[in-house]
Write a protein that holds these residues in place. Structure first.
Motif, PDB file in Angstrom:
ATOM      1  N   TYR A 207       0.855  -1.182   0.000  1.00 36.49           N
ATOM      2  CA  TYR A 207       0.000   0.000   0.000  1.00 36.49           C
ATOM      3  C   TYR A 207       0.891   1.232   0.000  1.00 36.49           C
ATOM      4  O   TYR A 207       1.970   1.218   0.601  1.00 36.49           O
ATOM      5  CB  TYR A 207      -0.887   0.046   1.256  1.00 36.49           C
ATOM      6  N   ARG A 208       0.427   2.282  -0.613  1.00 34.37           N
ATOM      7  CA  ARG A 208       1.165   3.543  -0.551  1.00 34.37           C
ATOM      8  C   ARG A 208       1.101   4.076   0.883  1.00 34.37           C
ATOM      9  O   ARG A 208       0.261   3.647   1.670  1.00 34.37           O
ATOM     10  CB  ARG A 208       0.607   4.546  -1.547  1.00 34.37           C
ATOM     11  N   ARG A 209       1.955   4.996   1.181  1.00 34.59           N
ATOM     12  CA  ARG A 209       1.957   5.603   2.504  1.00 34.59           C
ATOM     13  C   ARG A 209       0.602   6.234   2.784  1.00 34.59           C
ATOM     14  O   ARG A 209       0.027   6.895   1.927  1.00 34.59           O
ATOM     15  CB  ARG A 209       3.049   6.667   2.554  1.00 34.59           C
ATOM     16  N   GLY A 210       0.075   5.990   3.993  1.00 33.03           N
ATOM     17  CA  GLY A 210      -1.226   6.525   4.370  1.00 33.03           C
ATOM     18  C   GLY A 210      -2.009   5.517   5.187  1.00 33.03           C
ATOM     19  O   GLY A 210      -1.483   4.516   5.661  1.00 33.03           O
TER      20      GLY A 210
ATOM     21  N   ARG B 113     -20.045 -12.419  12.859  1.00 29.73           N
ATOM     22  CA  ARG B 113     -19.598 -11.162  12.238  1.00 29.73           C
ATOM     23  C   ARG B 113     -18.753 -10.358  13.220  1.00 29.73           C
ATOM     24  O   ARG B 113     -18.945 -10.450  14.430  1.00 29.73           O
ATOM     25  CB  ARG B 113     -20.806 -10.323  11.834  1.00 29.73           C
ATOM     26  N   LEU B 114     -17.870  -9.533  12.648  1.00 30.21           N
ATOM     27  CA  LEU B 114     -17.148  -8.596  13.501  1.00 30.21           C
ATOM     28  C   LEU B 114     -18.147  -7.602  14.054  1.00 30.21           C
ATOM     29  O   LEU B 114     -18.959  -7.054  13.312  1.00 30.21           O
ATOM     30  CB  LEU B 114     -16.065  -7.861  12.706  1.00 30.21           C
ATOM     31  N   ASN B 115     -18.105  -7.378  15.330  1.00 31.48           N
ATOM     32  CA  ASN B 115     -19.067  -6.488  15.985  1.00 31.48           C
ATOM     33  C   ASN B 115     -18.472  -5.079  16.080  1.00 31.48           C
ATOM     34  O   ASN B 115     -18.232  -4.544  17.158  1.00 31.48           O
ATOM     35  CB  ASN B 115     -19.439  -7.035  17.363  1.00 31.48           C
ATOM     36  N   LEU B 116     -18.251  -4.498  14.900  1.00 34.40           N
ATOM     37  CA  LEU B 116     -17.767  -3.131  14.795  1.00 34.40           C
ATOM     38  C   LEU B 116     -18.946  -2.173  14.756  1.00 34.40           C
ATOM     39  O   LEU B 116     -20.050  -2.555  14.351  1.00 34.40           O
ATOM     40  CB  LEU B 116     -16.944  -2.953  13.508  1.00 34.40           C
ATOM     41  N   GLY B 117     -18.703  -0.929  15.142  1.00 34.06           N
ATOM     42  CA  GLY B 117     -19.734   0.091  15.026  1.00 34.06           C
ATOM     43  C   GLY B 117     -20.016   0.423  13.565  1.00 34.06           C
ATOM     44  O   GLY B 117     -19.224   0.108  12.667  1.00 34.06           O
ATOM     45  N   THR B 118     -21.134   1.061  13.322  1.00 30.28           N
ATOM     46  CA  THR B 118     -21.563   1.396  11.966  1.00 30.28           C
ATOM     47  C   THR B 118     -20.487   2.101  11.164  1.00 30.28           C
ATOM     48  O   THR B 118     -20.321   1.856   9.969  1.00 30.28           O
ATOM     49  CB  THR B 118     -22.825   2.292  12.026  1.00 30.28           C
ATOM     50  N   TRP B 119     -19.735   2.989  11.781  1.00 34.39           N
ATOM     51  CA  TRP B 119     -18.763   3.812  11.068  1.00 34.39           C
ATOM     52  C   TRP B 119     -17.327   3.375  11.345  1.00 34.39           C
ATOM     53  O   TRP B 119     -16.400   4.151  11.143  1.00 34.39           O
ATOM     54  CB  TRP B 119     -18.947   5.287  11.437  1.00 34.39           C
ATOM     55  N   GLN B 120     -17.117   2.143  11.805  1.00 33.37           N
ATOM     56  CA  GLN B 120     -15.777   1.692  12.144  1.00 33.37           C
ATOM     57  C   GLN B 120     -15.219   0.723  11.109  1.00 33.37           C
ATOM     58  O   GLN B 120     -15.946  -0.130  10.584  1.00 33.37           O
ATOM     59  CB  GLN B 120     -15.758   0.995  13.505  1.00 33.37           C
ATOM     60  N   GLY B 121     -13.933   0.863  10.860  1.00 33.74           N
ATOM     61  CA  GLY B 121     -13.203  -0.058  10.006  1.00 33.74           C
ATOM     62  C   GLY B 121     -11.792  -0.231  10.538  1.00 33.74           C
ATOM     63  O   GLY B 121     -11.292   0.607  11.292  1.00 33.74           O
ATOM     64  N   ILE B 122     -11.151  -1.336  10.139  1.00 38.30           N
ATOM     65  CA  ILE B 122      -9.772  -1.606  10.543  1.00 38.30           C
ATOM     66  C   ILE B 122      -8.855  -0.924   9.534  1.00 38.30           C
ATOM     67  O   ILE B 122      -8.982  -1.138   8.328  1.00 38.30           O
ATOM     68  CB  ILE B 122      -9.489  -3.117  10.577  1.00 38.30           C
ATOM     69  N   TYR B 123      -7.945  -0.113  10.049  1.00 40.22           N
ATOM     70  CA  TYR B 123      -6.973   0.576   9.197  1.00 40.22           C
ATOM     71  C   TYR B 123      -5.623  -0.138   9.252  1.00 40.22           C
ATOM     72  O   TYR B 123      -5.125  -0.453  10.337  1.00 40.22           O
ATOM     73  CB  TYR B 123      -6.680   1.983   9.716  1.00 40.22           C
ATOM     74  N   LEU B 124      -5.019  -0.309   8.079  1.00 36.19           N
ATOM     75  CA  LEU B 124      -3.589  -0.521   7.977  1.00 36.19           C
ATOM     76  C   LEU B 124      -2.991   0.872   7.844  1.00 36.19           C
ATOM     77  O   LEU B 124      -3.368   1.633   6.943  1.00 36.19           O
ATOM     78  CB  LEU B 124      -3.221  -1.349   6.752  1.00 36.19           C
ATOM     79  N   CYS B 125      -2.099   1.215   8.732  1.00 36.47           N
ATOM     80  CA  CYS B 125      -1.455   2.525   8.724  1.00 36.47           C
ATOM     81  C   CYS B 125      -0.045   2.322   8.185  1.00 36.47           C
ATOM     82  O   CYS B 125       0.825   1.821   8.894  1.00 36.47           O
ATOM     83  CB  CYS B 125      -1.423   3.115  10.125  1.00 36.47           C
ATOM     84  N   GLU B 126       0.144   2.653   6.931  1.00 34.59           N
ATOM     85  CA  GLU B 126       1.451   2.481   6.282  1.00 34.59           C
ATOM     86  C   GLU B 126       2.250   3.764   6.453  1.00 34.59           C
ATOM     87  O   GLU B 126       1.868   4.806   5.937  1.00 34.59           O
ATOM     88  CB  GLU B 126       1.280   2.138   4.798  1.00 34.59           C
ATOM     89  N   HIS B 127       3.361   3.675   7.164  1.00 39.82           N
ATOM     90  CA  HIS B 127       4.141   4.859   7.514  1.00 39.82           C
ATOM     91  C   HIS B 127       5.413   5.028   6.683  1.00 39.82           C
ATOM     92  O   HIS B 127       6.103   6.024   6.848  1.00 39.82           O
ATOM     93  CB  HIS B 127       4.496   4.825   8.998  1.00 39.82           C
TER      94      HIS B 127
END
Length: 139
Positions: free
Chosen positions: A13-16, A110-124
């Motif tokens: 992934y690109r940085r971000g 299912r993953l019990n995430l909130g409506t507006w939640q997602g898992i981020y990969l943070c590429e530094h």
């Protein structure tokens, strides 16, 4: 309690900040069989991180990147660790600030995430060849 674990390799992934929730779930068909449990996602790197945040508005991810670049600028004179380039020490600081793992409850397959939640990969880093995640299901 039972456990299931696997390693997956993400593409470069690109940085971000990138939402990888669907990619992770796609590697876990076993998830559907779990009534109640947890998923731990662990990244095996020191210059990238994981977090959970806004999964809808992409401007949030851009704001994260800009903010972290202000907090941890490249080429700061006080950095001693610069063997791998000017983005390396800031990447380590960003990774330690956000962390190397997230834990998400599982409810009814299912993953019990909130409506507006997602898992981020943070590429530094400016250049990456892919990241390895360890996915551990616990039920």
């Amino acid at each position: 309690m039972s456990f299931h674990q696997k390693e997956i390799r993400l593409p470069a992934y690109r940085r971000g900040f990138h939402i990888v929730t669907d990619t992770i779930v796609g590697h876990l068909p076993e998830l559907k069989t779990i009534e109640v449990g947890f998923l731990q996602v662990f990244i095996k790197h020191t210059s990238a991180s994981l977090t959970i945040n806004e999964n809808c508005d992409p401007t949030v991810r851009g704001d994260f990147e800009r903010h972290f670049n202000l907090l941890f600028p490249e080429d700061a004179q006080h950095y001693q660790h610069d063997y791998e380039g000017s983005d390396d020490m800031p990447a380590h600081l960003k990774s330690s600030t956000l962390g190397c793992q997230v834990m998400i409850p599982i409810t009814k397959g299912r993953l019990n995430l909130g409506t507006w939640q997602g898992i981020y990969l943070c590429e530094h880093r400016n250049h990456d060849t892919g990241r390895t995640l360890v996915l551990t299901l616990m039920s």
